[in-house]
Motif scaffolding. Structure first.
Motif, PDB file in Angstrom:
ATOM      1  N   PRO A   1       0.814  -1.234   0.000  1.00 51.20           N
ATOM      2  CA  PRO A   1       0.000   0.000   0.000  1.00 51.20           C
ATOM      3  C   PRO A   1       0.841   1.277   0.000  1.00 51.20           C
ATOM      4  O   PRO A   1       0.372   2.330  -0.444  1.00 51.20           O
ATOM      5  CB  PRO A   1      -0.816  -0.114   1.293  1.00 51.20           C
ATOM      6  CG  PRO A   1      -0.813  -1.565   1.636  1.00 51.20           C
ATOM      7  CD  PRO A   1       0.494  -2.094   1.150  1.00 51.20           C
ATOM      8  N   LEU A   2       2.092   1.185   0.499  1.00 47.19           N
ATOM      9  CA  LEU A   2       2.940   2.379   0.547  1.00 47.19           C
ATOM     10  C   LEU A   2       3.339   2.871  -0.844  1.00 47.19           C
ATOM     11  O   LEU A   2       3.849   3.979  -0.988  1.00 47.19           O
ATOM     12  CB  LEU A   2       4.206   2.088   1.359  1.00 47.19           C
ATOM     13  CG  LEU A   2       4.012   1.835   2.860  1.00 47.19           C
ATOM     14  CD1 LEU A   2       5.338   1.469   3.514  1.00 47.19           C
ATOM     15  CD2 LEU A   2       3.430   3.068   3.531  1.00 47.19           C
ATOM     16  N   THR A   3       3.106   2.049  -1.866  1.00 40.15           N
ATOM     17  CA  THR A   3       3.465   2.455  -3.229  1.00 40.15           C
ATOM     18  C   THR A   3       2.719   3.713  -3.654  1.00 40.15           C
ATOM     19  O   THR A   3       3.221   4.508  -4.456  1.00 40.15           O
ATOM     20  CB  THR A   3       3.155   1.309  -4.216  1.00 40.15           C
ATOM     21  OG1 THR A   3       3.857   0.134  -3.799  1.00 40.15           O
ATOM     22  CG2 THR A   3       3.580   1.669  -5.630  1.00 40.15           C
ATOM     23  N   TRP A   4       1.516   3.919  -3.099  1.00 37.31           N
ATOM     24  CA  TRP A   4       0.743   5.090  -3.488  1.00 37.31           C
ATOM     25  C   TRP A   4       1.370   6.389  -2.999  1.00 37.31           C
ATOM     26  O   TRP A   4       1.178   7.451  -3.614  1.00 37.31           O
ATOM     27  CB  TRP A   4      -0.686   4.979  -2.944  1.00 37.31           C
ATOM     28  CG  TRP A   4      -1.502   3.976  -3.689  1.00 37.31           C
ATOM     29  CD1 TRP A   4      -1.847   2.719  -3.277  1.00 37.31           C
ATOM     30  CD2 TRP A   4      -2.051   4.129  -5.000  1.00 37.31           C
ATOM     31  NE1 TRP A   4      -2.590   2.086  -4.246  1.00 37.31           N
ATOM     32  CE2 TRP A   4      -2.741   2.939  -5.315  1.00 37.31           C
ATOM     33  CE3 TRP A   4      -2.043   5.167  -5.933  1.00 37.31           C
ATOM     34  CZ2 TRP A   4      -3.392   2.749  -6.522  1.00 37.31           C
ATOM     35  CZ3 TRP A   4      -2.709   4.982  -7.151  1.00 37.31           C
ATOM     36  CH2 TRP A   4      -3.376   3.787  -7.423  1.00 37.31           C
ATOM     37  N   ALA A   5       2.117   6.337  -1.914  1.00 38.75           N
ATOM     38  CA  ALA A   5       2.693   7.570  -1.359  1.00 38.75           C
ATOM     39  C   ALA A   5       3.655   8.240  -2.337  1.00 38.75           C
ATOM     40  O   ALA A   5       3.496   9.437  -2.653  1.00 38.75           O
ATOM     41  CB  ALA A   5       3.375   7.286  -0.026  1.00 38.75           C
ATOM     42  N   PRO A   6       4.692   7.543  -2.846  1.00 40.05           N
ATOM     43  CA  PRO A   6       5.579   8.221  -3.801  1.00 40.05           C
ATOM     44  C   PRO A   6       4.883   8.583  -5.104  1.00 40.05           C
ATOM     45  O   PRO A   6       5.235   9.584  -5.734  1.00 40.05           O
ATOM     46  CB  PRO A   6       6.699   7.197  -4.034  1.00 40.05           C
ATOM     47  CG  PRO A   6       6.117   5.883  -3.655  1.00 40.05           C
ATOM     48  CD  PRO A   6       5.161   6.180  -2.540  1.00 40.05           C
ATOM     49  N   VAL A   7       3.882   7.783  -5.517  1.00 40.20           N
ATOM     50  CA  VAL A   7       3.155   8.109  -6.744  1.00 40.20           C
ATOM     51  C   VAL A   7       2.474   9.471  -6.603  1.00 40.20           C
ATOM     52  O   VAL A   7       2.599  10.346  -7.470  1.00 40.20           O
ATOM     53  CB  VAL A   7       2.112   7.015  -7.063  1.00 40.20           C
ATOM     54  CG1 VAL A   7       1.196   7.478  -8.199  1.00 40.20           C
ATOM     55  CG2 VAL A   7       2.811   5.714  -7.441  1.00 40.20           C
ATOM     56  N   VAL A   8       1.780   9.674  -5.481  1.00 37.28           N
ATOM     57  CA  VAL A   8       1.060  10.932  -5.274  1.00 37.28           C
ATOM     58  C   VAL A   8       2.025  12.101  -5.104  1.00 37.28           C
ATOM     59  O   VAL A   8       1.883  13.152  -5.745  1.00 37.28           O
ATOM     60  CB  VAL A   8       0.132  10.810  -4.052  1.00 37.28           C
ATOM     61  CG1 VAL A   8      -0.483  12.166  -3.708  1.00 37.28           C
ATOM     62  CG2 VAL A   8      -0.956   9.779  -4.306  1.00 37.28           C
ATOM     63  N   VAL A   9       3.046  11.929  -4.225  1.00 42.60           N
ATOM     64  CA  VAL A   9       3.968  13.029  -3.933  1.00 42.60           C
ATOM     65  C   VAL A   9       4.754  13.436  -5.171  1.00 42.60           C
ATOM     66  O   VAL A   9       4.851  14.627  -5.512  1.00 42.60           O
ATOM     67  CB  VAL A   9       4.914  12.639  -2.782  1.00 42.60           C
ATOM     68  CG1 VAL A   9       6.005  13.701  -2.610  1.00 42.60           C
ATOM     69  CG2 VAL A   9       4.146  12.476  -1.478  1.00 42.60           C
ATOM     70  N   LEU A  10       5.336  12.465  -5.871  1.00 44.19           N
ATOM     71  CA  LEU A  10       6.151  12.790  -7.045  1.00 44.19           C
ATOM     72  C   LEU A  10       5.293  13.345  -8.174  1.00 44.19           C
ATOM     73  O   LEU A  10       5.720  14.257  -8.899  1.00 44.19           O
ATOM     74  CB  LEU A  10       6.908  11.550  -7.515  1.00 44.19           C
ATOM     75  CG  LEU A  10       7.983  11.024  -6.559  1.00 44.19           C
ATOM     76  CD1 LEU A  10       8.649   9.778  -7.125  1.00 44.19           C
ATOM     77  CD2 LEU A  10       9.037  12.089  -6.276  1.00 44.19           C
ATOM     78  N   LEU A  11       4.071  12.828  -8.345  1.00 48.80           N
ATOM     79  CA  LEU A  11       3.201  13.351  -9.399  1.00 48.80           C
ATOM     80  C   LEU A  11       2.805  14.795  -9.105  1.00 48.80           C
ATOM     81  O   LEU A  11       2.799  15.644 -10.005  1.00 48.80           O
ATOM     82  CB  LEU A  11       1.959  12.474  -9.527  1.00 48.80           C
ATOM     83  CG  LEU A  11       0.968  12.876 -10.637  1.00 48.80           C
ATOM     84  CD1 LEU A  11       1.658  12.842 -11.998  1.00 48.80           C
ATOM     85  CD2 LEU A  11      -0.233  11.950 -10.627  1.00 48.80           C
ATOM     86  N   VAL A  12       2.492  15.094  -7.843  1.00 47.63           N
ATOM     87  CA  VAL A  12       2.150  16.475  -7.476  1.00 47.63           C
ATOM     88  C   VAL A  12       3.331  17.402  -7.736  1.00 47.63           C
ATOM     89  O   VAL A  12       3.169  18.504  -8.297  1.00 47.63           O
ATOM     90  CB  VAL A  12       1.704  16.549  -6.003  1.00 47.63           C
ATOM     91  CG1 VAL A  12       1.623  17.998  -5.533  1.00 47.63           C
ATOM     92  CG2 VAL A  12       0.365  15.856  -5.809  1.00 47.63           C
ATOM     93  N   CYS A  13       4.533  16.965  -7.335  1.00 48.02           N
ATOM     94  CA  CYS A  13       5.729  17.791  -7.586  1.00 48.02           C
ATOM     95  C   CYS A  13       5.933  17.993  -9.083  1.00 48.02           C
ATOM     96  O   CYS A  13       6.256  19.099  -9.539  1.00 48.02           O
ATOM     97  CB  CYS A  13       6.960  17.123  -6.971  1.00 48.02           C
ATOM     98  SG  CYS A  13       7.033  17.189  -5.177  1.00 48.02           S
TER      99      CYS A  13
END
Length: 381
Positions: free
Chosen positions: A265-277
């Motif tokens: 489930p932690l895979t979503w964290a970098p996806v969201v953060v990096l996509l927002v950046c």
């Protein structure tokens, strides 16, 4: 002389803000139970620039035995706040005079922290496990240690001069170097502003959530180590594991301690953060060429920045504790424990994740702009 004064003011502002954040975190954590808040604040600030703290405990009765420890951990919440304040103070007046301001700061910050290391000495009140009854002892040694030291131990601590001076010099040179690169490459400055904005939002949200659900202690921990938590979650989400290693007779105290598994489930964290950046950077930069070229260019440089940032975060987020027993002039190590992630794996994961996220962000921004443009032309007709 004006830029010299500005350099001095930048150094003072950075250290004062770092001290304020460190003190606030310690007060929220109720660190006064263990030692004086002012002295502990100085220790946290020194640790925040990469220094270490020495701890020495001597048993009652005058026995020629001492337990010595070295704590090496960077409270990155304090480190990054100081770096942001220092960088903004150096860059705000503009490019003119930046070398003078940077040189002044590069001398002032290490000098101030070296002076702090000479003045910082105090006592910590530590609670030993075992309580003299043998229950809850560490590796079966708690009762024996409690009988020699007592259930509460007054341990002296200090900041080693040379390591503190060296770490402060490296820290300020890195900040100055990043400022110079930001002036040379405007795209990097945009990326740094985006990252700072995202981190500020995460910090504010983390403080709110921690304060509501975890209380004052949780909020204090967020102030001090939130960047470590964010880095840990991002690296785990990208598949980079964290490992705990320990050596020595007391290493059994860490038996069964395992960090979270990567992925899931932690895979979503970098996806969201990096996509927002990636979206923020793409929206704030104007790049020539077609849609695919803009996406490729942004993906290339953003991937390098992300990879380097995560590799550095992996290095800075490492935690190590060393304990040794000194008797009759001999030192015997009893524990060498470390928590770390592989920086090379972090670099690779950051490059891949940054490239994919920023490329997708650029395509999304271009699609949105194109739709707005078409809608505007239709409306004007």
């Amino acid at each position: 002389m004006r830029d010299v004064g500005r350099g001095l003011a930048a150094a003072a502002a950075a250290l004062l803000v770092m001290a304020g954040v460190a003190l606030a975190g310690l007060l929220l954590l109720d660190a006064g139970r263990f030692g004086g808040p002012v002295v502990l604040t100085a220790v946290v600030v020194a640790l925040a620039v990469g220094g270490s703290a020495d701890v020495v405990a001597v048993p009652a009765g005058g026995l020629p035995v001492a337990v010595r420890g070295v704590i090496d951990v960077m409270p990155l919440g304090v480190s990054l706040v100081g770096a942001v304040v220092l960088g903004v103070a150096l860059l705000r007046p503009g490019r003119d005079g930046l070398p003078v301001r940077a040189a002044t700061t590069a001398v002032t910050v290490p000098a101030m922290l070296a002076a702090i290391s000479l003045l910082t000495k105090g006592n910590l009140t530590l609670r030993l496990p075992g309580g003299g009854s043998g229950g809850g002892s560490v590796c079966g040694l708690g009762a024996g240690m409690s009988s020699r030291f007592g259930s509460a131990v007054d341990a002296g601590f200090s900041l080693p001069f040379v390591p503190t001076l060296t770490a402060a010099t490296v820290w300020v040179l890195v900040v100055v170097g990043v400022c110079a690169l930001a002036v040379r490459f405007p795209a990097l400055a945009t990326g740094l502003r985006a990252a700072t904005t995202v981190l500020g939002i995460i910090t504010a949200g983390g403080l709110l959530v921690a304060g509501v659900f975890g209380g004052a202690a949780a909020a204090g921990a967020v102030l001090l180590v939130l960047p470590q938590v964010v880095a840990g979650v991002l690296l785990l989400g990208l598949g980079v594991p964290w490992t705990v290693t320990s050596e020595g007779p007391l290493s059994c105290a860490l038996d069964g301690v395992q960090p979270l598994s990567p992925g899931g489930p932690l895979t979503w964290a970098p996806v969201v953060v990096l996509l927002v950046c990636g979206i923020v950077v793409a929206a704030r930069t104007r790049r020539p060429g077609g849609t695919l070229r803009r996406a490729a260019v942004l993906a290339a440089w953003f991937a390098l920045v992300t990879g380097a940032a995560l590799a550095v975060m992996a290095l800075l987020s490492q935690v190590s504790v060393e304990l040794g027993v000194t008797a009759l002039g001999m030192s015997i190590p009893v524990l060498d424990a470390r928590l770390a992630a592989n920086p090379l794996l972090a670099l690779v994961a950051g490059v891949v994740g940054g490239a994919l996220a920023s490329g997708a962000g650029s395509l999304l921004v271009d699609a949105f702009r194109s739709r707005i443009s078409v809608s505007s032309r239709t409306w004007n007709r």
